[in-house]
Design an enzyme around this catalytic site. Structure first.
Site, PDB file in Angstrom:
ATOM      1  CB  THR A   1     -31.979  -1.653  48.239  1.00 24.74           C
ATOM      2  OG1 THR A   1     -32.531  -0.327  48.324  1.00 24.74           O
ATOM      3  CG2 THR A   1     -31.390  -2.057  49.579  1.00 24.74           C
TER       4      THR A   1
ATOM      5  CB  ALA B   1     -28.244  -2.255  51.494  1.00 23.75           C
TER       6      ALA B   1
ATOM      7  CD  GLN C   1     -40.236  -2.113  54.408  1.00 23.67           C
ATOM      8  OE1 GLN C   1     -41.415  -2.419  54.372  1.00 23.67           O
ATOM      9  NE2 GLN C   1     -39.398  -2.479  53.444  1.00 23.67           N
ATOM     10  CG  LEU C   2     -35.055  -3.906  59.622  1.00 22.89           C
ATOM     11  CD1 LEU C   2     -36.269  -4.613  60.218  1.00 22.89           C
ATOM     12  CD2 LEU C   2     -34.003  -4.916  59.161  1.00 22.89           C
TER      13      LEU C   2
ATOM     14  CD1 TRP D   1     -38.915 -11.807  48.168  1.00 20.73           C
ATOM     15  CD2 TRP D   1     -41.035 -12.507  48.023  1.00 20.73           C
ATOM     16  NE1 TRP D   1     -39.022 -12.596  47.046  1.00 20.73           N
ATOM     17  CE2 TRP D   1     -40.308 -13.039  46.924  1.00 20.73           C
ATOM     18  CE3 TRP D   1     -42.387 -12.822  48.156  1.00 20.73           C
ATOM     19  CZ2 TRP D   1     -40.902 -13.860  45.963  1.00 20.73           C
ATOM     20  CZ3 TRP D   1     -42.971 -13.645  47.196  1.00 20.73           C
ATOM     21  CH2 TRP D   1     -42.235 -14.144  46.113  1.00 20.73           C
TER      22      TRP D   1
ATOM     23  CE1 TYR E   1     -29.244  -5.205  47.496  1.00 14.47           C
ATOM     24  CE2 TYR E   1     -30.586  -7.081  46.833  1.00 14.47           C
ATOM     25  CZ  TYR E   1     -30.211  -6.160  47.785  1.00 14.47           C
ATOM     26  OH  TYR E   1     -30.793  -6.186  49.031  1.00 14.47           O
TER      27      TYR E   1
ATOM     28  CG  ASP F   1     -22.320   8.460  53.602  1.00 14.48           C
ATOM     29  OD1 ASP F   1     -22.397   7.280  53.186  1.00 14.48           O
ATOM     30  OD2 ASP F   1     -22.336   9.446  52.851  1.00 14.48           O
TER      31      ASP F   1
END
Length: 312
Positions: free
Chosen positions: A68, A66, A20-21, A164, A139, A42
């Site tokens: 996640t 990460a 996403q980021l 979030w 985590y 990797d």
């Protein structure tokens, strides 16, 4: 002086850049920000880190990679540790040897989730980078160990904790795998008469494009010597605070739906294998003190995100 629009003369590499980021970082600076896939870089295979950086020189690496899966990590600590601790350390060592700037993206899960002072979460002080972390999940524990491993291996790295993170309805169009809370609420608004959402967890909703822009702006300012965040741990999250229930109601409202269709529930009514923090509101004070502009308020960003939804 206005910072140049391309932080890093040799460019920026994002580990975990297909997430996403990373997608928003690449989208904000195409041609400047590169996002190799796991076949090329990797974190669980240190040789790929070395080989990729040798073939693709960079001024800066941003580690978005990460493990996640918060619930899955509870039964797969080795898998979480391989990426979040050992992989982060290997990346930091490779960057230090090459004199490459490193930003390590971390999480609010490094904190216990307890409300400071045990008081009202709506008024409790936000969590500062100097506050003692005490993660309650595998985590969170591995991400905290990863922060420490990075700074021990590369003392001039910067740790950026966020919370979030979401993209919203535009997620599918951008080809970002998985889902996020806002995207899910937008979908459920059209599918269900009512939804039930946890109302006793407080945090800092963060719009991924806004975070990507803030990170790149930080690197731009560093390039011209206006700020220096090397060696720091900073919180980079949406301004303000909210519960998941608040975000869901506001999502419905911005979509033109009746927010009363969102019903509250408690964490106890929605148990998960890994406990979610009851309070993980992140303070942006240290971020601002470093000379950086605060991220937008969560409601402002949510309005922008939902403007991308069909029919709005």
């Amino acid at each position: 002086m206005t910072p140049a629009a391309g932080a890093g003369r040799a460019g920026i590499v994002v580990a975990g850049g297909r997430g996403q980021l990373g997608t928003h970082l690449v989208g904000a600076r195409p041609g400047v920000v590169r996002a190799p896939g796991r076949a090329d870089l990797d974190l669980t295979r240190p040789a790929t880190i070395e080989a990729y950086l040798d073939r693709n020189p960079a001024d800066t690496v941003i580690n978005c990679a990460a493990h996640t899966d918060v619930d899955g990590a509870e039964t797969d600590e080795a898998g979480a540790r391989a990426v979040n601790v050992d992989g982060a350390r290997a990346l930091a060592e490779a960057c230090r040897r090459r004199g490459v700037r490193l930003l390590q993206v971390s999480t609010d899960y490094v904190f216990s989730g307890a409300v400071p002072g045990g008081g009202d979460p709506a008024a409790a002080p936000a969590l500062d980078p100097a506050d003692d972390p005490a993660p309650a999940t595998v985590y969170g524990r591995t991400k905290l160990e990863g922060e420490r491993a990075v700074l021990a291996s590369h003392p001039e790295a910067t740790v950026l904790r966020t919370a979030w993170l979401y993209t919203g309805p535009d997620r599918d169009g951008l080809g970002i795998a998985g889902g996020d809370f806002v995207a899910t609420m937008a979908r459920l608004e059209s599918e269900r008469d009512e939804v039930t959402v946890v109302a006793d967890q407080w945090g800092s909703p963060t719009y991924a494009p806004a975070l990507a822009g803030a990170i790149l702006a930080m690197l731009d300012l560093e390039e011209v010597g206006a700020v220096d965040t090397r060696g720091l741990v900073l919180h980079a999250a949406g301004d303000g605070r909210a519960t998941w229930y608040d975000v869901a109601r506001r999502t419905f409202e911005l979509l033109g739906a009746d927010p009363r269709r969102v019903r509250p529930c408690t964490t106890e009514e929605f148990p998960r294998p890994a406990p979610r923090p009851a309070f993980s509101v992140l303070s942006g004070t240290a971020w601002r003190q470093a000379g950086l502009a605060a991220l937008p308020h969560w409601d402002e960003s949510l309005t922008v995100a939902l403007a991308q939804a069909p029919g709005t």
